[in-house]
Design a protein around this motif. Structure first.
Motif, PDB file in Angstrom:
ATOM      1  N   PHE A  19       2.878   3.778  -6.067  1.00  0.00           N
ATOM      2  CA  PHE A  19       2.649   2.509  -5.385  1.00  0.00           C
ATOM      3  C   PHE A  19       1.617   1.669  -6.125  1.00  0.00           C
ATOM      4  O   PHE A  19       1.817   0.471  -6.375  1.00  0.00           O
ATOM      5  CB  PHE A  19       2.188   2.783  -3.948  1.00  0.00           C
ATOM      6  N   TYR A  20       0.484   2.275  -6.493  1.00  0.00           N
ATOM      7  CA  TYR A  20      -0.561   1.501  -7.160  1.00  0.00           C
ATOM      8  C   TYR A  20      -0.175   1.126  -8.584  1.00  0.00           C
ATOM      9  O   TYR A  20      -0.512   0.040  -9.063  1.00  0.00           O
ATOM     10  CB  TYR A  20      -1.894   2.252  -7.105  1.00  0.00           C
TER      11      TYR A  20
ATOM     12  N   ASP B 203       1.784   7.434  -3.319  1.00  0.00           N
ATOM     13  CA  ASP B 203       0.574   6.628  -3.486  1.00  0.00           C
ATOM     14  C   ASP B 203       0.350   6.238  -4.942  1.00  0.00           C
ATOM     15  O   ASP B 203       0.050   5.081  -5.255  1.00  0.00           O
ATOM     16  CB  ASP B 203      -0.648   7.412  -2.977  1.00  0.00           C
TER      17      ASP B 203
ATOM     18  N   SER C  88      -6.155  -8.695  -3.730  1.00  0.00           N
ATOM     19  CA  SER C  88      -5.968  -7.434  -4.450  1.00  0.00           C
ATOM     20  C   SER C  88      -7.160  -7.132  -5.352  1.00  0.00           C
ATOM     21  O   SER C  88      -7.566  -5.976  -5.485  1.00  0.00           O
ATOM     22  CB  SER C  88      -4.684  -7.496  -5.283  1.00  0.00           C
TER      23      SER C  88
ATOM     24  N   ASP D 193      -6.175   4.119   1.432  1.00  0.00           N
ATOM     25  CA  ASP D 193      -4.852   4.654   1.697  1.00  0.00           C
ATOM     26  C   ASP D 193      -3.869   3.490   1.683  1.00  0.00           C
ATOM     27  O   ASP D 193      -4.159   2.414   2.205  1.00  0.00           O
ATOM     28  CB  ASP D 193      -4.852   5.336   3.056  1.00  0.00           C
ATOM     29  N   ARG D 194      -2.706   3.671   1.070  1.00  0.00           N
ATOM     30  CA  ARG D 194      -1.803   2.544   0.857  1.00  0.00           C
ATOM     31  C   ARG D 194      -1.366   1.885   2.151  1.00  0.00           C
ATOM     32  O   ARG D 194      -1.214   0.660   2.207  1.00  0.00           O
ATOM     33  CB  ARG D 194      -0.583   2.962   0.037  1.00  0.00           C
ATOM     34  N   THR D 195      -1.179   2.657   3.220  1.00  0.00           N
ATOM     35  CA  THR D 195      -0.796   2.061   4.496  1.00  0.00           C
ATOM     36  C   THR D 195      -1.946   1.241   5.064  1.00  0.00           C
ATOM     37  O   THR D 195      -1.743   0.135   5.589  1.00  0.00           O
ATOM     38  CB  THR D 195      -0.369   3.150   5.490  1.00  0.00           C
TER      39      THR D 195
ATOM     40  N   CYS E  70       2.015  -1.833  -8.064  1.00  0.00           N
ATOM     41  CA  CYS E  70       1.226  -2.993  -7.649  1.00  0.00           C
ATOM     42  C   CYS E  70       0.548  -3.665  -8.835  1.00  0.00           C
ATOM     43  O   CYS E  70       0.620  -4.884  -9.002  1.00  0.00           O
ATOM     44  CB  CYS E  70       0.160  -2.572  -6.627  1.00  0.00           C
TER      45      CYS E  70
ATOM     46  N   PHE F 136      -4.284  -0.172   3.266  1.00  0.00           N
ATOM     47  CA  PHE F 136      -4.361  -1.331   2.377  1.00  0.00           C
ATOM     48  C   PHE F 136      -3.380  -2.409   2.822  1.00  0.00           C
ATOM     49  O   PHE F 136      -3.725  -3.582   2.989  1.00  0.00           O
ATOM     50  CB  PHE F 136      -4.069  -0.895   0.935  1.00  0.00           C
TER      51      PHE F 136
ATOM     52  N   HIS G 129       8.476   1.081   0.791  1.00  0.00           N
ATOM     53  CA  HIS G 129       7.107   1.554   1.012  1.00  0.00           C
ATOM     54  C   HIS G 129       7.085   3.017   1.448  1.00  0.00           C
ATOM     55  O   HIS G 129       6.234   3.798   1.023  1.00  0.00           O
ATOM     56  CB  HIS G 129       6.443   0.683   2.082  1.00  0.00           C
TER      57      HIS G 129
ATOM     58  N   LEU H  16      -8.135  -3.499  -4.009  1.00  0.00           N
ATOM     59  CA  LEU H  16      -7.589  -2.383  -4.772  1.00  0.00           C
ATOM     60  C   LEU H  16      -8.660  -1.428  -5.315  1.00  0.00           C
ATOM     61  O   LEU H  16      -8.456  -0.208  -5.288  1.00  0.00           O
ATOM     62  CB  LEU H  16      -6.702  -2.895  -5.912  1.00  0.00           C
TER      63      LEU H  16
ATOM     64  N   ARG I  81      -9.590   1.754  -3.362  1.00  0.00           N
ATOM     65  CA  ARG I  81      -8.650   2.876  -3.311  1.00  0.00           C
ATOM     66  C   ARG I  81      -8.341   3.295  -1.870  1.00  0.00           C
ATOM     67  O   ARG I  81      -8.366   4.487  -1.519  1.00  0.00           O
ATOM     68  CB  ARG I  81      -9.185   4.075  -4.103  1.00  0.00           C
TER      69      ARG I  81
END
Length: 252
Positions: free
Chosen positions: A227-228, A224, A155, A164-166, A231, A168, A219, A159, A162
């Protein structure tokens, strides 16, 4: 096979937490699984019981995120991770698990606090970098071998890009299925995958798809930005827990 009821009181939520994290929700929260189980058994045994379960979860994860990963980042971080696994295998019998937890906790807490406290300029995301990625990949390989705690170091590297979360999550899924299956070889060589541990893993294995399903559901329902934030918040919480667990080892 482990028969103590207290172990299963801790192991059931530990496996579910690991599954939720593996499926893409919660970032580094899966790092809590081995410390939680270690309240009932030795950390080395907890890690050995978790490894086959993590390998099973990885199969579900790769299917869920198939073809959704960053190949450039994987080419950067995987070679370093293999070096970290080799270091972990060579030093396994001499490692103090408490000190390792403390080091992981310092990395996680420091990175999370940097995110929450430092003013952020609206500049570009950090690019993939072979030097940084190789280093953090090696750290992740080592900490993953010792305590399945490779999430925070990876991470730290991924991280700031940046992604896209998918993308990542898919990248971390492919990273961890690779190193977890590689880890089976030295774990077997070190005698950690004996019948008692494998039987315990088999008893807990049905929880793996349940945890993954919960993580995938979360998820898909979280934005987004949220989500971060989650995290980094969970990275801070798990890092603090690891620090708390590691202090006695430093003082002894």
């Amino acid at each position: 096979m482990i028969e103590a009821p207290w172990f299963y009181v801790l192991a059931v939520p530990a496996v579910l937490i690991a599954g939720i994290s593996k499926a893409g929700f919660g970032g580094g929260v899966g790092v809590m699984a081995v410390p939680l189980m270690s309240l009932a058994v030795a950390p080395q045994q907890a890690a050995a019981v978790m490894l086959p379960i993590l390998c099973l979860m990885d199969l579900f994860g790769v299917w869920a995120y198939r073809r959704r990963w960053d190949g450039r980042n994987l080419r950067i971080i995987l070679p370093g991770a293999l070096v970290g696994i080799a270091i972990g295998a060579a030093t396994f019998r001499h490692l103090d698990a408490g000190l390792v937890r403390m080091l992981i906790g310092l990395v996680a807490v420091g990175f999370a606090l940097d995110y929450w406290l430092r003013p952020r300029a609206a500049g570009p995301a950090r690019a993939a970098d072979p030097a940084r990625g190789g280093f953090w990949g090696m750290v992740a390989g080592f900490t993953s071998f010792v305590a399945h705690a490779g999430g925070p170091p990876i991470s730290v590297y991924l991280l700031p890009q940046r992604l896209d979360r998918t993308l990542f999550v898919g990248t971390t899924v492919v990273f961890f299925i690779t190193i977890n299956y590689v880890k089976l070889i030295p774990y077997g060589w070190l005698g950690q995958l004996h019948g008692g541990n494998l039987t315990t893993s088999l008893v807990l294995a049905p929880l793996a798809p349940l945890g993954m399903w919960l993580g995938l559901a979360l998820h898909r329902r979280v934005s987004d930005a949220a989500f971060y934030r989650i995290c980094y918040g969970l990275l801070l919480a798990t890092g603090a827990k690891l620090l708390y667990d590691g202090v006695p080892a430093l003082l002894s």
